[in-house]
Scaffold this motif. Structure first.
Motif, PDB file in Angstrom:
ATOM      1  N   THR A 100       0.833  -1.209   0.000  1.00 56.63           N
ATOM      2  CA  THR A 100       0.000   0.000   0.000  1.00 56.63           C
ATOM      3  C   THR A 100       0.862   1.251   0.000  1.00 56.63           C
ATOM      4  N   GLU A 101       1.917   1.236   0.809  1.00 58.43           N
ATOM      5  CA  GLU A 101       2.815   2.385   0.901  1.00 58.43           C
ATOM      6  C   GLU A 101       3.531   2.649  -0.421  1.00 58.43           C
ATOM      7  N   ARG A 111       2.666   1.654  -3.431  1.00 58.47           N
ATOM      8  CA  ARG A 111       1.715   2.023  -4.492  1.00 58.47           C
ATOM      9  C   ARG A 111       1.292   3.492  -4.391  1.00 58.47           C
ATOM     10  N   ALA A 112       1.450   4.065  -3.214  1.00 59.23           N
ATOM     11  CA  ALA A 112       1.088   5.474  -3.017  1.00 59.23           C
ATOM     12  C   ALA A 112       2.295   6.403  -3.100  1.00 59.23           C
ATOM     13  N   SER A 131       5.011   4.795  -7.771  1.00 62.60           N
ATOM     14  CA  SER A 131       3.712   4.140  -7.992  1.00 62.60           C
ATOM     15  C   SER A 131       3.455   3.784  -9.453  1.00 62.60           C
ATOM     16  N   GLU A 132       3.890   4.642 -10.383  1.00 60.99           N
ATOM     17  CA  GLU A 132       3.624   4.384 -11.799  1.00 60.99           C
ATOM     18  C   GLU A 132       4.374   3.172 -12.326  1.00 60.99           C
ATOM     19  N   ILE A 152       4.928   0.343 -10.486  1.00 61.90           N
ATOM     20  CA  ILE A 152       4.555  -0.887  -9.780  1.00 61.90           C
ATOM     21  C   ILE A 152       3.465  -1.631 -10.547  1.00 61.90           C
ATOM     22  N   ASP A 182       0.379  -3.795 -11.522  1.00 58.51           N
ATOM     23  CA  ASP A 182      -0.912  -4.103 -10.908  1.00 58.51           C
ATOM     24  C   ASP A 182      -0.982  -5.603 -10.594  1.00 58.51           C
TER      25      ASP A 182
END
Length: 282
Positions: A218-219, A221-222, A226-227, A229, A231
């Motif tokens: 979560t950390e 991905r935020a 993030s771009e 990582i 899905d």
């Protein structure tokens, strides 16, 4: 022209080789691309994931592993031949070829930078020079790099268009990602012909029961990466871990096919491969 992708992590045991091998296998078997798997890791895990010990020993006895390529450059010998070293249709997959590694690379890896004083080829250009005449035969070249950024790994980075970082979502791996990115960027600044780009970060060996894994994902991905990582994720799967027992990737391993989660895991690997292709502009 082949797209060349290196798989890199400074930690062992993060699923780097498993991810590289199974993406290579999926590209060849499911997507029907021509794929070359280059095993630069002296641990030879990628090699024994697609050929058996006897076949590797035969390659070694005939001086046709990547150890012999580097050893030739260090000692001025001429034993390695790229066409003889290539193993075709490995892992019972048509279109998947291999340049095998060797445990003996450990013995000479520290001496490789010294070849700049002995050979006409820079120590970071040895692999690129060796494959120059064959790389056009492939759509994708997948490189499994050692868990460090030493001379052997730099051979992979030098020729790659992209690099992928498979990582377990824990605290140490999070720190390691930044180190990898910084070191590669510094190398790019020094070697102007190197145009490698970060292709993505794949979460591997995930245990969804742990708060640490969930919170770290979560950390990240935020965060600022993030771009990059994926899905798609690669959770812990016994069937994937056991596939090399047959010297086969997951898709053609009879041991893996006997597991109840085979079809579900196949879809997971296909999803990751599809996302890789999308991120590489396919």
């Amino acid at each position: 022209m082949a797209k060349i992708v290196s798989f890199i992590n400074l930690k062992g045991g993060v699923g780097k080789t498993t991810t590289a091998v199974n993406i290579a296998a999926t590209l060849a078997k499911i997507k029907e691309y021509r794929v070359l798997l280059i095993d630069l890791d002296p641990q030879t895990n990628a090699t024994i994931s697609v050929i058996d010990q006897e076949e590797w020993q035969d390659r070694h006895n005939k001086c046709q592993t990547l150890y012999h390529l580097f050893d030739d450059m260090l000692n001025g010998t001429d034993r390695f031949n790229i066409n003889k070293a290539l193993l075709t249709n490995v892992g019972s997959i048509e279109g998947l070829d291999l340049l095998p590694s060797s445990l003996y690379l450990v013995e000479i890896q520290d001496a490789i930078p010294d070849m700049d004083n002995k050979a006409y080829v820079s120590h970071v250009d040895v692999v690129g020079n060796a494959i120059s005449d064959i790389k056009s035969n492939y759509d994708y070249i997948i490189i499994d790099c050692p868990p460090n950024l030493g001379a052997i790994t730099l051979n992979g980075i030098t020729i790659s268009d992209y690099y992928i970082v498979p990582t377990v979502p824990d605290i140490l791996s999070k720190i390691g990602i930044s180190l990898i990115l910084n070191r590669i960027e510094n190398f790019r600044k020094k070697k102007k012909t190197c145009e490698i780009e970060l292709g993505g970060i794949i979460f591997t060996k995930i245990d969804y029961r742990t708060n640490l894994h969930s919170s770290t994902m979560t950390e990240l991905r935020a965060g600022e990466l993030s771009e990059y990582i994926f899905d798609s994720e690669f959770p812990q799967r016994i069937s994937v871990a056991e596939a090399p027992i047959d010297s086969r990737p997951f898709l053609t391993s009879q041991t893996a096919k006997g597991k109840s989660d085979w079809r579900q895991t196949q879809q997971l690997i296909t999803n990751i491969t599809n996302e890789l292709l999308k991120r590489l502009g396919e």
